[in-house]
Design a protein around this motif. Structure first.
Motif, short mmCIF file in Angstrom:
data_model
loop_
_atom_site.label_atom_id
_atom_site.label_comp_id
_atom_site.label_asym_id
_atom_site.label_seq_id
_atom_site.Cartn_x
_atom_site.Cartn_y
_atom_site.Cartn_z
N ALA A 132 -1.74 -65.69 -0.31
CA ALA A 132 -0.59 -64.80 -0.13
C ALA A 132 0.29 -65.21 1.04
CB ALA A 132 -1.07 -63.37 0.05
N GLY A 133 -0.27 -65.99 1.98
CA GLY A 133 0.52 -66.47 3.10
C GLY A 133 -0.06 -66.17 4.47
N ILE A 134 -1.18 -65.44 4.53
CA ILE A 134 -1.83 -65.21 5.82
C ILE A 134 -2.37 -66.55 6.33
CG2 ILE A 134 -3.71 -64.02 7.01
CD1 ILE A 134 -1.58 -62.10 6.00
N ASN A 135 -2.02 -66.93 7.57
CA ASN A 135 -2.52 -68.20 8.10
C ASN A 135 -3.31 -68.04 9.40
OD1 ASN A 135 -0.40 -67.81 9.99
ND2 ASN A 135 1.00 -69.10 8.78
N ARG A 136 -3.45 -66.79 9.84
CA ARG A 136 -4.23 -66.54 11.06
C ARG A 136 -4.95 -65.20 10.90
NH1 ARG A 136 -3.80 -63.97 16.10
NH2 ARG A 136 -4.74 -65.15 17.83
N VAL A 137 -6.24 -65.18 11.24
CA VAL A 137 -7.03 -63.96 11.13
C VAL A 137 -7.66 -63.63 12.47
CG1 VAL A 137 -9.23 -63.07 10.22
CG2 VAL A 137 -7.53 -63.96 8.66
N SER A 138 -7.63 -62.34 12.81
CA SER A 138 -8.27 -61.86 14.03
C SER A 138 -9.43 -60.96 13.63
CB SER A 138 -7.25 -61.08 14.87
OG SER A 138 -7.84 -60.63 16.07
N LEU A 139 -10.65 -61.42 13.92
CA LEU A 139 -11.85 -60.71 13.51
C LEU A 139 -12.37 -59.80 14.63
CD1 LEU A 139 -13.80 -63.59 11.69
CD2 LEU A 139 -12.84 -61.55 10.59
N GLY A 140 -12.58 -58.53 14.31
CA GLY A 140 -13.10 -57.57 15.29
C GLY A 140 -14.61 -57.67 15.40
N ILE A 141 -15.09 -58.71 16.07
CA ILE A 141 -16.53 -58.97 16.18
C ILE A 141 -17.17 -57.99 17.16
CG2 ILE A 141 -18.28 -60.67 16.83
CD1 ILE A 141 -16.76 -61.43 14.31
N GLN A 142 -16.60 -57.88 18.36
CA GLN A 142 -17.06 -57.04 19.50
C GLN A 142 -18.38 -57.51 20.11
OE1 GLN A 142 -14.43 -56.00 19.83
NE2 GLN A 142 -13.59 -54.97 18.05
N SER A 143 -19.40 -57.75 19.30
CA SER A 143 -20.67 -58.29 19.79
C SER A 143 -21.42 -58.89 18.61
CB SER A 143 -21.51 -57.17 20.45
OG SER A 143 -22.79 -57.67 20.83
N PHE A 144 -22.38 -59.78 18.92
CA PHE A 144 -23.23 -60.34 17.87
C PHE A 144 -24.61 -59.70 17.86
CE2 PHE A 144 -20.13 -63.70 18.69
CZ PHE A 144 -19.76 -64.06 17.40
N GLN A 145 -24.84 -58.76 18.76
CA GLN A 145 -26.16 -58.17 18.91
C GLN A 145 -26.21 -56.79 18.23
OE1 GLN A 145 -27.46 -58.72 23.12
NE2 GLN A 145 -25.74 -60.15 23.19
N ASP A 146 -27.18 -56.65 17.34
CA ASP A 146 -27.24 -55.46 16.49
C ASP A 146 -27.30 -54.16 17.30
OD1 ASP A 146 -27.17 -57.15 14.36
OD2 ASP A 146 -29.28 -56.92 13.80
N GLU A 147 -28.06 -54.17 18.39
CA GLU A 147 -28.19 -52.93 19.16
C GLU A 147 -26.87 -52.56 19.84
OE1 GLU A 147 -29.74 -56.32 21.85
OE2 GLU A 147 -29.74 -55.76 19.72
N GLN A 148 -26.10 -53.57 20.24
CA GLN A 148 -24.79 -53.30 20.85
C GLN A 148 -23.80 -52.81 19.80
OE1 GLN A 148 -24.33 -53.11 23.89
NE2 GLN A 148 -25.60 -54.53 25.02
N LEU A 149 -23.83 -53.42 18.64
CA LEU A 149 -22.93 -53.01 17.56
C LEU A 149 -23.21 -51.57 17.14
CD1 LEU A 149 -22.98 -56.33 15.53
CD2 LEU A 149 -20.99 -55.35 16.70
#
Length: 396
Positions: A132-149
C-alpha cells in the motif's frame, strides 16, 4: 511584553509540510497511556470492533477540508499514529494511502510511517501494508521481558515482540523500536537485557522513553512501584553507552538512529515545520506568510465521524497563534534536538527577529544550559538533562 510592531509573524518562506493521521482504537488501553486511544468494544456490530469504512471516509473528507489551506505545497512525510493503526486491514490502508496520493502533492520518496502493536502483527497483513505504500514501521515493543510487559498491561509477550520485529524487517525499509525504561521494579540488569535484545535486531532506529505517571491514566490513580531516581539515571547512562557503542547517535531527547536513518517526520516537528492533522483528536499547524495557525479535531471517534458526516468538519479549535507564544513554542521543539537548529531557523519559522529571545538566550547560556556558539540554538548536555528548565526560560 512583546513590542506592538511584532504582533504578526512575517514569514519569508513557508516551512516543510507533513501529514499526521490519527487512528484512535486499541485492543486494550494501557495503564500508562495518555494518548487519545479508545479500547475496541466487543460486539460493536462490525467484525473488527470499529467501522473501518466509515472512519476512512471521514479521514478522506477531513483531508479535503485542508486542501485550500495547503494548495500548491508538497507533503514530505506521513505518520499514521494511534492507537494501533495496524488494526486496519491491508485493503483499508491501501484505500487510504491511494486517496491521499490522489489529493495532495506527495514527495515521490516520502517517508510513510505506521505505528504497530506487536500483538497485531501478521505476515500477510504487513506485506499488504508495504504494498500500500508504508515504508517505515514503529513497533511499540516497550520491553522484551514478560513480567515487565504484564506490569505495563501490554497484550503481547517477549516472543511475540521478537517475531514482530523479524516480520517488519522483511517488509519495510526502516523499522523503529519503541522501548521504555524506569519500569516497575526494573533493575540495571533488566534494562541492559532489553537494550541488548533490541540491538541484536540491528534496526536502524530506536526510541527510549522514561515511564512517567501521566495525569488521567490508570497508573496516575494506582501508581506502581518504580525504581529510585538514581537507578533510573543509571539506566539512562547505561542505555546511552550501549547505543553509542553500537553506532547509534542520540539525535533527539528520546531518539537514536544509525547515520541517515533519523525519522524525517519527527524532525519536521522539532524544527517547527508544518503538519496537517486529520483524524479523531488530531492537532495541526499550518503557516501562512503573515500568521501561524493551529487546529484541533474532536477527540471521540464516534463524534468525530458524525461531525464529518453532518457538518463537514470536526474542528473543536482553530486559532491563530499569538506572536507572543511563538518563541516558547519554537524553543520547546528545537531544543529537543541534540544538535539544535541553525540560529536563523528561528526567524525563518516564526517570522520574528532573533532579538525577541536574546534575553532568554543570554540567561540560559550564563546558566550553562545553552551552547554559547551564536550560529546555533543548542542545549548543552546539562541543558538536555534539565530541558524543562531551559524551555521555561522562554515561556515569557
Amino acid at each position: 511584553m512583546m513590542n506592538s510592531s511584532l504582533n504578526k509573524a512575517n514569514l519569508t518562506a513557508l516551512p516543510p509540510l507533513a501529514l499526521y493521521i490519527h487512528f484512535p482504537w486499541c485492543e486494550k488501553k494501557c495503564p500508562y497511556c495518555d494518548f487519545n486511544s479508545h479500547q475496541i468494544k466487543e460486539g460493536a456490530g462490525v467484525k473488527s470492533g470499529f467501522d473501518e469504512e466509515q472512519y476512512i471516509n471521514a479521514l478522506i473528507a477531513d483531508l479535503e477540508t485542508e486542501l485550500p489551506r495547503i494548495w500548491g505545497r508538497q507533503v514530505h512525510s506521513i505518520f499514521i499514529g494511534g492507537g494501533t493503526p495496524s488494526l486496519l486491514s491491508a485493503q483499508g490502508m491501501d484505500r487510504l494511502i491511494s486517496a491521499i496520493r490522489a489529493r495532495i502533492n506527495l514527495e515521490p520518496d516520502a517517508e510513510i510511517t505506521m505505528e504497530a502493536n506487536p500483538g497485531s502483527v501478521e505476515t500477510e497483513k504487513f506485506a499488504g501494508f508495504a504494498k500500500a505504500g508504508i515504508n517505515r514501521v514503529s513497533l511499540g515493543i516497550q520491553s522484551f521481558q514478560d513480567e515487565q510487559l504484564k506490569a505495563l498491561g501490554r497484550i503481547h509477550n517477549g516472543s511475540e515482540a521478537k517475531r514482530a520485529i523479524e516480520i517488519a524487517l522483511k517488509h519495510f525499509k526502516s523499522v523503529n523500536l519503541d522501548l521504555m525504561y524506569g519500569l516497575p521494579m526494573q533493575t540495571l540488569d533488566d534494562a541492559k537485557r532489553d537494550v541488548e535484545t533490541a540491538l541484536s535486531f540491528k534496526t536502524p532506529h530506536l526510541s527510549f522513553y522514561n515511564l512517567t505517571l501521566e495525569p488521567n491514566t490508570y497508573f496516575a490513580s494506582f501508581p506502581p512501584k518504580l525504581p529510585k531516581e538514581e537507578v533510573i539515571d543509571a539506566i539512562f547512562e547505561q542505555n546511552l553507552e550501549l547505543l553509542s557503542n553500537a553506532g547509534y547517535q542520540r539525535y533527539e531527547v528520546s531518539a537514536y538512529a544509525k547515520p541517515g536513518m533519523e525519522c524525517k517526520h519527527n524532525l519536521n516537528y522539532w524544527r517547527f515545520g508544518d503538519y496537517i492533522g486529520i483524524g479523531a483528536g488530531a492537532h495541526g499547524k499550518i503557516s501562512f506568510p503573515d500568521k501561524i495557525t493551529r487546529q484541533v479535531r474532536e477527540r471521540h471517534p464516534e463524534t468525530y465521524m458524525q461531525n464529518m458526516e453532518t457538518k463537514g468538519n470536526a474542528l473543536i479549535e482553530a486559532r491563530e497563534v499569538p506572536a507572543s507564544d511563538l518563541p516558547f513554542e519554537f524553543m520547546l521543539n528545537a531544543l529537543r534536538l541534540t544538535n539544535g537548529v541553525a540560529t536563523n531557523t528561528f526567524t525563518e519559522r516564526t517570522g520574528l527577529p532573533l532579538n525577541v529571545i536574546s534575553k532568554g538566550l543570554d540567561e540560559a547560556s550564563k546558566k550553562g544550559l545553552l551552547d554559547p556558539n551564536p550560529i546555533s540554538l543548542k542545549a548543552t548536555p546539562l541543558g538536555l538533562t534539565y530541558l524543562n528548565n531551559v524551555q521555561e526560560i522562554f515561556l515569557n
